[in-house]
Design a protein around this motif. Structure first.
Motif, PDB file in Angstrom:
ATOM      1  N   VAL A  32       0.866  -1.184   0.000  1.00 60.67           N
ATOM      2  CA  VAL A  32       0.000   0.000   0.000  1.00 60.67           C
ATOM      3  C   VAL A  32       0.898   1.228   0.000  1.00 60.67           C
ATOM      4  CG1 VAL A  32      -1.791   1.277   1.216  1.00 60.67           C
ATOM      5  CG2 VAL A  32      -1.810  -1.219   1.265  1.00 60.67           C
ATOM      6  N   THR A  33       0.710   2.102  -0.991  1.00 59.71           N
ATOM      7  CA  THR A  33       1.561   3.280  -1.161  1.00 59.71           C
ATOM      8  C   THR A  33       0.730   4.551  -1.101  1.00 59.71           C
ATOM      9  OG1 THR A  33       3.159   2.081  -2.524  1.00 59.71           O
ATOM     10  CG2 THR A  33       3.137   4.482  -2.739  1.00 59.71           C
ATOM     11  N   LEU A  34       1.196   5.520  -0.320  1.00 65.96           N
ATOM     12  CA  LEU A  34       0.588   6.848  -0.260  1.00 65.96           C
ATOM     13  C   LEU A  34       1.276   7.750  -1.269  1.00 65.96           C
ATOM     14  CD1 LEU A  34      -1.127   9.127   1.118  1.00 65.96           C
ATOM     15  CD2 LEU A  34       0.834   9.445   2.657  1.00 65.96           C
ATOM     16  N   LEU A  35       0.484   8.476  -2.066  1.00 68.63           N
ATOM     17  CA  LEU A  35       0.995   9.497  -2.983  1.00 68.63           C
ATOM     18  C   LEU A  35       0.478  10.836  -2.482  1.00 68.63           C
ATOM     19  CD1 LEU A  35       2.351  10.473  -5.587  1.00 68.63           C
ATOM     20  CD2 LEU A  35       0.285   9.816  -6.840  1.00 68.63           C
ATOM     21  N   ALA A  36       1.391  11.693  -2.022  1.00 70.56           N
ATOM     22  CA  ALA A  36       0.996  12.935  -1.356  1.00 70.56           C
ATOM     23  C   ALA A  36       1.753  14.120  -1.931  1.00 70.56           C
ATOM     24  CB  ALA A  36       1.233  12.815   0.145  1.00 70.56           C
ATOM     25  N   GLY A  37       1.308  15.312  -1.531  1.00 74.67           N
ATOM     26  CA  GLY A  37       1.934  16.549  -1.990  1.00 74.67           C
ATOM     27  C   GLY A  37       0.921  17.676  -2.001  1.00 74.67           C
ATOM     28  N   ARG A  38       1.395  18.876  -2.298  1.00 71.48           N
ATOM     29  CA  ARG A  38       0.511  20.036  -2.331  1.00 71.48           C
ATOM     30  C   ARG A  38      -0.554  19.903  -3.420  1.00 71.48           C
ATOM     31  NH1 ARG A  38       5.665  22.281  -1.482  1.00 71.48           N
ATOM     32  NH2 ARG A  38       5.811  23.543   0.428  1.00 71.48           N
ATOM     33  N   ASN A  39      -1.640  20.647  -3.278  1.00 76.26           N
ATOM     34  CA  ASN A  39      -2.624  20.739  -4.352  1.00 76.26           C
ATOM     35  C   ASN A  39      -1.936  21.240  -5.617  1.00 76.26           C
ATOM     36  OD1 ASN A  39      -4.702  19.931  -2.687  1.00 76.26           O
ATOM     37  ND2 ASN A  39      -5.370  22.002  -2.205  1.00 76.26           N
ATOM     38  N   GLY A  40      -2.264  20.608  -6.744  1.00 74.86           N
ATOM     39  CA  GLY A  40      -1.677  21.024  -8.010  1.00 74.86           C
ATOM     40  C   GLY A  40      -0.308  20.444  -8.293  1.00 74.86           C
ATOM     41  N   SER A  41       0.143  19.487  -7.480  1.00 72.61           N
ATOM     42  CA  SER A  41       1.478  18.923  -7.698  1.00 72.61           C
ATOM     43  C   SER A  41       1.491  17.829  -8.757  1.00 72.61           C
ATOM     44  CB  SER A  41       2.043  18.374  -6.378  1.00 72.61           C
ATOM     45  OG  SER A  41       1.222  17.357  -5.859  1.00 72.61           O
ATOM     46  N   GLY A  42       0.297  17.407  -9.232  1.00 73.13           N
ATOM     47  CA  GLY A  42       0.232  16.439 -10.323  1.00 73.13           C
ATOM     48  C   GLY A  42      -0.205  15.042  -9.909  1.00 73.13           C
ATOM     49  N   LYS A  43      -0.647  14.878  -8.670  1.00 66.15           N
ATOM     50  CA  LYS A  43      -0.973  13.542  -8.144  1.00 66.15           C
ATOM     51  C   LYS A  43      -2.134  12.892  -8.902  1.00 66.15           C
ATOM     52  CE  LYS A  43      -1.936  15.078  -4.034  1.00 66.15           C
ATOM     53  NZ  LYS A  43      -1.858  16.520  -4.323  1.00 66.15           N
ATOM     54  N   SER A  44      -3.254  13.601  -9.001  1.00 62.92           N
ATOM     55  CA  SER A  44      -4.430  13.016  -9.650  1.00 62.92           C
ATOM     56  C   SER A  44      -4.191  12.789 -11.141  1.00 62.92           C
ATOM     57  CB  SER A  44      -5.662  13.923  -9.439  1.00 62.92           C
ATOM     58  OG  SER A  44      -6.030  13.943  -8.068  1.00 62.92           O
ATOM     59  N   MET A  45      -3.433  13.666 -11.770  1.00 64.45           N
ATOM     60  CA  MET A  45      -3.123  13.481 -13.193  1.00 64.45           C
ATOM     61  C   MET A  45      -2.265  12.233 -13.394  1.00 64.45           C
ATOM     62  SD  MET A  45      -3.811  14.636 -16.133  1.00 64.45           S
ATOM     63  CE  MET A  45      -4.351  16.348 -15.904  1.00 64.45           C
ATOM     64  N   LEU A  46      -1.358  11.981 -12.458  1.00 65.25           N
ATOM     65  CA  LEU A  46      -0.532  10.777 -12.548  1.00 65.25           C
ATOM     66  C   LEU A  46      -1.403   9.528 -12.432  1.00 65.25           C
ATOM     67  CD1 LEU A  46       2.226   9.448 -12.744  1.00 65.25           C
ATOM     68  CD2 LEU A  46       2.476   9.764 -10.266  1.00 65.25           C
ATOM     69  N   LEU A  47      -2.389   9.539 -11.533  1.00 67.46           N
ATOM     70  CA  LEU A  47      -3.303   8.407 -11.429  1.00 67.46           C
ATOM     71  C   LEU A  47      -4.030   8.172 -12.748  1.00 67.46           C
ATOM     72  CD1 LEU A  47      -5.161   8.427  -7.985  1.00 67.46           C
ATOM     73  CD2 LEU A  47      -3.044   7.301  -8.625  1.00 67.46           C
ATOM     74  N   LYS A  48      -4.478   9.250 -13.386  1.00 66.54           N
ATOM     75  CA  LYS A  48      -5.194   9.116 -14.654  1.00 66.54           C
ATOM     76  C   LYS A  48      -4.301   8.512 -15.740  1.00 66.54           C
ATOM     77  CE  LYS A  48      -8.533  12.836 -13.877  1.00 66.54           C
ATOM     78  NZ  LYS A  48      -9.015  14.169 -14.328  1.00 66.54           N
ATOM     79  N   ILE A  49      -3.026   8.869 -15.732  1.00 65.89           N
ATOM     80  CA  ILE A  49      -2.094   8.293 -16.713  1.00 65.89           C
ATOM     81  C   ILE A  49      -1.913   6.802 -16.450  1.00 65.89           C
ATOM     82  CG2 ILE A  49       0.345   8.236 -17.401  1.00 65.89           C
ATOM     83  CD1 ILE A  49       0.352  11.279 -17.218  1.00 65.89           C
ATOM     84  N   ILE A  50      -1.721   6.436 -15.186  1.00 68.71           N
ATOM     85  CA  ILE A  50      -1.560   5.021 -14.855  1.00 68.71           C
ATOM     86  C   ILE A  50      -2.800   4.240 -15.256  1.00 68.71           C
ATOM     87  CG2 ILE A  50      -1.282   3.379 -12.950  1.00 68.71           C
ATOM     88  CD1 ILE A  50       0.360   5.594 -11.514  1.00 68.71           C
ATOM     89  N   LYS A  51      -3.970   4.830 -15.043  1.00 65.01           N
ATOM     90  CA  LYS A  51      -5.220   4.167 -15.385  1.00 65.01           C
ATOM     91  C   LYS A  51      -5.427   4.069 -16.899  1.00 65.01           C
ATOM     92  CE  LYS A  51      -9.393   2.521 -15.228  1.00 65.01           C
ATOM     93  NZ  LYS A  51      -9.557   1.062 -15.061  1.00 65.01           N
ATOM     94  N   GLY A  52      -4.864   5.022 -17.633  1.00 65.87           N
ATOM     95  CA  GLY A  52      -5.064   5.044 -19.084  1.00 65.87           C
ATOM     96  C   GLY A  52      -6.105   6.048 -19.524  1.00 65.87           C
ATOM     97  N   LEU A  53      -6.525   6.925 -18.606  1.00 63.20           N
ATOM     98  CA  LEU A  53      -7.506   7.955 -18.940  1.00 63.20           C
ATOM     99  C   LEU A  53      -6.859   9.193 -19.552  1.00 63.20           C
ATOM    100  CD1 LEU A  53      -9.746   7.790 -15.729  1.00 63.20           C
ATOM    101  CD2 LEU A  53     -10.225   6.791 -17.979  1.00 63.20           C
ATOM    102  N   GLU A  54      -5.560   9.325 -19.363  1.00 60.84           N
ATOM    103  CA  GLU A  54      -4.798  10.456 -19.917  1.00 60.84           C
ATOM    104  C   GLU A  54      -3.551   9.882 -20.573  1.00 60.84           C
ATOM    105  OE1 GLU A  54      -4.222  14.266 -20.990  1.00 60.84           O
ATOM    106  OE2 GLU A  54      -5.783  13.835 -19.503  1.00 60.84           O
ATOM    107  N   LYS A  55      -3.199  10.391 -21.746  1.00 60.84           N
ATOM    108  CA  LYS A  55      -2.025   9.901 -22.470  1.00 60.84           C
ATOM    109  C   LYS A  55      -0.795  10.703 -22.083  1.00 60.84           C
ATOM    110  CE  LYS A  55       0.461   7.754 -25.564  1.00 60.84           C
ATOM    111  NZ  LYS A  55       0.954   6.393 -25.291  1.00 60.84           N
ATOM    112  N   GLU A  56       0.239  10.032 -21.629  1.00 58.29           N
ATOM    113  CA  GLU A  56       1.483  10.684 -21.249  1.00 58.29           C
ATOM    114  C   GLU A  56       2.186  11.267 -22.480  1.00 58.29           C
ATOM    115  OE1 GLU A  56       2.321   6.300 -21.895  1.00 58.29           O
ATOM    116  OE2 GLU A  56       0.783   7.501 -20.903  1.00 58.29           O
ATOM    117  N   SER A  57       2.991  12.303 -22.271  1.00 59.36           N
ATOM    118  CA  SER A  57       3.796  12.864 -23.360  1.00 59.36           C
ATOM    119  C   SER A  57       5.058  12.054 -23.586  1.00 59.36           C
ATOM    120  CB  SER A  57       4.164  14.325 -23.042  1.00 59.36           C
ATOM    121  OG  SER A  57       3.007  15.101 -22.823  1.00 59.36           O
ATOM    122  N   GLY A  58       5.550  11.408 -22.532  1.00 60.16           N
ATOM    123  CA  GLY A  58       6.747  10.582 -22.649  1.00 60.16           C
ATOM    124  C   GLY A  58       6.816   9.610 -21.495  1.00 60.16           C
TER     125      GLY A  58
END
Length: 243
Positions: A32-58
Motif C-alpha cells: 500500500v503506497t501513499l501518494l501525497a503533496g501540495r494541491n496542483g502537484s500532479g498527483k491526480s493526473m498521474l493516477l489518470k495516466i496510470i489508469k489510461g484515462l490520460e495519455k502521457e507525453s513521454g
C-alpha cells in the motif's frame, strides 16, 4: 517481493505547460503506497495516466514487468474517484458488485460466485439488497471498491478516498486496507489526509511541482511530507492512523 507497477520517466505537457516531469517509481506486489503533496502537484493526473484515462507525453507504464498501452491499463487497473456517487451503477449493493462481472461476459454461475465472495470479504452480506446511494459515505466506498476488485484488476488506484467523510465513515474506509492486504492487492492512494492513514501504508511518494521529491518507506517520509505542504501531527509514526 515481485514488481507490480513501474512508472518510468513519465512526463506530461498540456498546451505547452509541463504538468509532470520525468516521474519514475516502482511498487511491489501487495503493498500500500501513499501518494501525497501540495494541491496542483500532479498527483491526480498521474493516477489518470496510470489508469489510461490520460495519455502521457513521454515515458512508459509497466505492470508485472511488461510495458502497457493505455487500453491494457484500462483493463489491468481500477480507479476509485473522490466522488463516489459517480461510480454507483446498481440499484442494490449486490447488483452493483455484479455489474462489472456481467460486462466482462462472465457466466451466470461465475458472476454469482464472485459476487458472493466479495460481499463476504467486505462484510456487505447484510446490505446486499440496499440501494448503495442511501448508504453512508464509507459503506458506499466499500461497495465501489468491492465491485472494481471483483473484476480482477492488478492495481487499485484510490483518489482521496477519505474526502468528505465523517469519522465513522473514515474508519470504515481505513479498515478496508486490512482486507486489501489479505487479497495481496497493490494499492496506490492519493490523499492530503496523510495523518489518518500513513501508518497503514508501506511506501510513500511525495510530489511537488510535477516532480517526485521523495520515494521511500513511509516511516522515513515524515520530513519530506512536512516540507512539501502535507500536515503531519507531532506523533510517533505508528500512531498516525485513525484506527
Amino acid at each position: 517481493m515481485a514488481e507490480s507497477l513501474s512508472v518510468e520517466d513519465i512526463s506530461l505537457s498540456i498546451g505547452g505547460k509541463k504538468i509532470l516531469g520525468n516521474v519514475s517509481f516502482t511498487l511491489e506486489k501487495g503493498t500500500v503506497t501513499l501518494l501525497a503533496g501540495r494541491n496542483g502537484s500532479g498527483k491526480s493526473m498521474l493516477l489518470k495516466i496510470i489508469k489510461g484515462l490520460e495519455k502521457e507525453s513521454g515515458g512508459k507504464v509497466m505492470i508485472d514487468g511488461v510495458p502497457c498501452t493505455t487500453r491494457e491499463r484500462m483493463r489491468k487497473t481500477a480507479l476509485v474517484f473522490q466522488e463516489s456517487m459517480l461510480q454507483i451503477v446498481g440499484q442494490s449493493v449486490e447488483k452493483d458488485i455484479s455489474f462489472g462481472l456481467e460486462n466482462q461476459k462472465r457466466s451466470r454461475e461465475e458472476t454469482r460466485a464472485v459476487t458472493e465472495e466479495y460481499l463476504r470479504i467486505f462484510g456487505l452480506e447484510h446490505l446486499r439488497n440496499e440501494n448503495p446511494r442511501i448508504l453512508s459515505g464509507g459503506e458506499r466506498r466499500k461497495v465501489i471498491i468491492a465491485g472494481v476488485l471483483a473484476m480482477g484488476p492488478d492495481i487499485l488506484l484510490l483518489d482521496e478516498p477519505l474526502a468528505n467523510l465523517d469519522y465513522p465513515s473514515i474508519r470504515t474506509v481505513l479498515k478496508l486496507f486490512e482486507s486489501l492486504r489479505d487479497l495481496e492487492t497493490t494499492v496506490l492512494v492519493v490523499s492530503h489526509e496523510a495523518e489518518k492513514l500513513l501508518a497503514l501504508t508501506d511506501h510513500t511518494l511525495v510530489m511537488d511541482g510535477g516532480r517526485l521529491v521523495f520515494d521511500g518507506r513511509s516511516e522515513d517520509s515524515l520530513d519530506a511530507l512536512k516540507e512539501n505542504g502535507v500536515h503531519i501531527p507531532a506523533l510517533p509514526f505508528k500512531e498516525l492512523s485513525w484506527l
